[in-house]
Design a protein around this motif. Sequence first.
Motif, PDB file in Angstrom:
ATOM      1  N   LYS A  21       0.840  -1.194   0.000  1.00 56.64           N
ATOM      2  CA  LYS A  21       0.000   0.000   0.000  1.00 56.64           C
ATOM      3  C   LYS A  21       0.876   1.245   0.000  1.00 56.64           C
ATOM      4  O   LYS A  21       2.063   1.190   0.314  1.00 56.64           O
ATOM      5  CB  LYS A  21      -0.916   0.015   1.237  1.00 56.64           C
ATOM      6  N   THR A  22       0.256   2.377  -0.330  1.00 56.31           N
ATOM      7  CA  THR A  22       0.990   3.643  -0.388  1.00 56.31           C
ATOM      8  C   THR A  22       0.318   4.669   0.519  1.00 56.31           C
ATOM      9  O   THR A  22      -0.862   4.564   0.842  1.00 56.31           O
ATOM     10  CB  THR A  22       1.044   4.168  -1.829  1.00 56.31           C
ATOM     11  N   LEU A  23       1.111   5.679   0.895  1.00 62.76           N
ATOM     12  CA  LEU A  23       0.685   6.653   1.885  1.00 62.76           C
ATOM     13  C   LEU A  23       1.145   8.051   1.514  1.00 62.76           C
ATOM     14  O   LEU A  23       2.234   8.234   0.955  1.00 62.76           O
ATOM     15  CB  LEU A  23       1.281   6.268   3.250  1.00 62.76           C
ATOM     16  N   ALA A  24       0.318   9.038   1.868  1.00 60.70           N
ATOM     17  CA  ALA A  24       0.666  10.457   1.726  1.00 60.70           C
ATOM     18  C   ALA A  24       0.219  11.177   2.990  1.00 60.70           C
ATOM     19  O   ALA A  24      -0.587  10.667   3.764  1.00 60.70           O
ATOM     20  CB  ALA A  24      -0.022  11.065   0.509  1.00 60.70           C
ATOM     21  N   TYR A  47       6.812   3.010   0.241  1.00 57.61           N
ATOM     22  CA  TYR A  47       5.363   3.201   0.342  1.00 57.61           C
ATOM     23  C   TYR A  47       4.953   4.662   0.553  1.00 57.61           C
ATOM     24  O   TYR A  47       3.845   5.039   0.227  1.00 57.61           O
ATOM     25  CB  TYR A  47       4.761   2.337   1.461  1.00 57.61           C
ATOM     26  N   TYR A  48       5.838   5.485   1.097  1.00 57.36           N
ATOM     27  CA  TYR A  48       5.482   6.882   1.356  1.00 57.36           C
ATOM     28  C   TYR A  48       5.785   7.698   0.108  1.00 57.36           C
ATOM     29  O   TYR A  48       6.941   7.852  -0.275  1.00 57.36           O
ATOM     30  CB  TYR A  48       6.245   7.425   2.561  1.00 57.36           C
ATOM     31  N   LYS A  49       4.716   8.241  -0.528  1.00 59.74           N
ATOM     32  CA  LYS A  49       4.899   8.972  -1.778  1.00 59.74           C
ATOM     33  C   LYS A  49       5.214  10.444  -1.575  1.00 59.74           C
ATOM     34  O   LYS A  49       5.842  11.067  -2.415  1.00 59.74           O
ATOM     35  CB  LYS A  49       3.659   8.838  -2.654  1.00 59.74           C
ATOM     36  N   ASN A  90      -4.906  11.903  -1.181  1.00 57.24           N
ATOM     37  CA  ASN A  90      -4.919  10.632  -1.905  1.00 57.24           C
ATOM     38  C   ASN A  90      -4.959  10.857  -3.410  1.00 57.24           C
ATOM     39  O   ASN A  90      -4.285  10.156  -4.164  1.00 57.24           O
ATOM     40  CB  ASN A  90      -6.104   9.759  -1.470  1.00 57.24           C
ATOM     41  N   THR A  95      -2.399   7.747  -3.822  1.00 59.71           N
ATOM     42  CA  THR A  95      -2.066   6.801  -2.761  1.00 59.71           C
ATOM     43  C   THR A  95      -3.296   6.050  -2.259  1.00 59.71           C
ATOM     44  O   THR A  95      -4.431   6.451  -2.506  1.00 59.71           O
ATOM     45  CB  THR A  95      -1.412   7.532  -1.568  1.00 59.71           C
ATOM     46  N   ASP A  96      -3.018   4.978  -1.540  1.00 64.12           N
ATOM     47  CA  ASP A  96      -4.075   4.179  -0.933  1.00 64.12           C
ATOM     48  C   ASP A  96      -4.631   4.839   0.326  1.00 64.12           C
ATOM     49  O   ASP A  96      -5.816   4.730   0.611  1.00 64.12           O
ATOM     50  CB  ASP A  96      -3.549   2.784  -0.571  1.00 64.12           C
ATOM     51  N   ASN A 128      -9.093   6.941   3.235  1.00 65.29           N
ATOM     52  CA  ASN A 128      -9.210   7.161   1.797  1.00 65.29           C
ATOM     53  C   ASN A 128     -10.664   7.518   1.504  1.00 65.29           C
ATOM     54  O   ASN A 128     -11.470   7.627   2.429  1.00 65.29           O
ATOM     55  CB  ASN A 128      -8.731   5.937   1.013  1.00 65.29           C
TER      56      ASN A 128
END
Length: 173
Positions: A21-24, A47-49, A90, A95-96, A128
């Motif tokens: 998963k990805t995160l912002a 994962y951290y965008k 998101n 991101t997720d 999200n």
Amino acid sequence: MDLDLKLVSKEINEIMWRECKTLATAESCTAGRIASVITAVPGSSNYYKGGLVCYADEVKENILGVDAKVIEEQTPVCEEVVRQMVIGANKLFNTDYAVAISGYAGPGGPDGGKAGVIVGTIWIAVGNADHIETRMIEEDNGRDKNLASATNAAMHMLLDYIKGEEKPEDAAE
């Protein structure tokens, strides 16, 4: 950064990696502290965008798509603003999940509390577009402690949120 935050950040890192998963982040009052805690753990770049420090209302509106009418009617420190910040972050970072925070850390407030929002009021949102959880903190222990407490609360909220989002077979490992 204290040991508890390091451990929470490490656990977030492990879950995000495992779940792909990805995160912002979208931070107003904490001005990048949450991003700093997240990226203190090696491997967070997987994962951290990215994050946006959005102190000014026009940044919340123009970049994250927060409704100006909501800010005008409810102040920038309200549940609906942080919800919209999560959705905007998101979208912006594709991101997720996102963490958003807005508050009055102190020592002064926007209008002496006339809008019903006092120093020490901080709203946090995690999630999200499909599911957002929010929390309000109302405690004024001075600017530094207010920001530390908010950062800690946001990280724990994120951890609880992503644990709840884990696939059942992964949670049993």
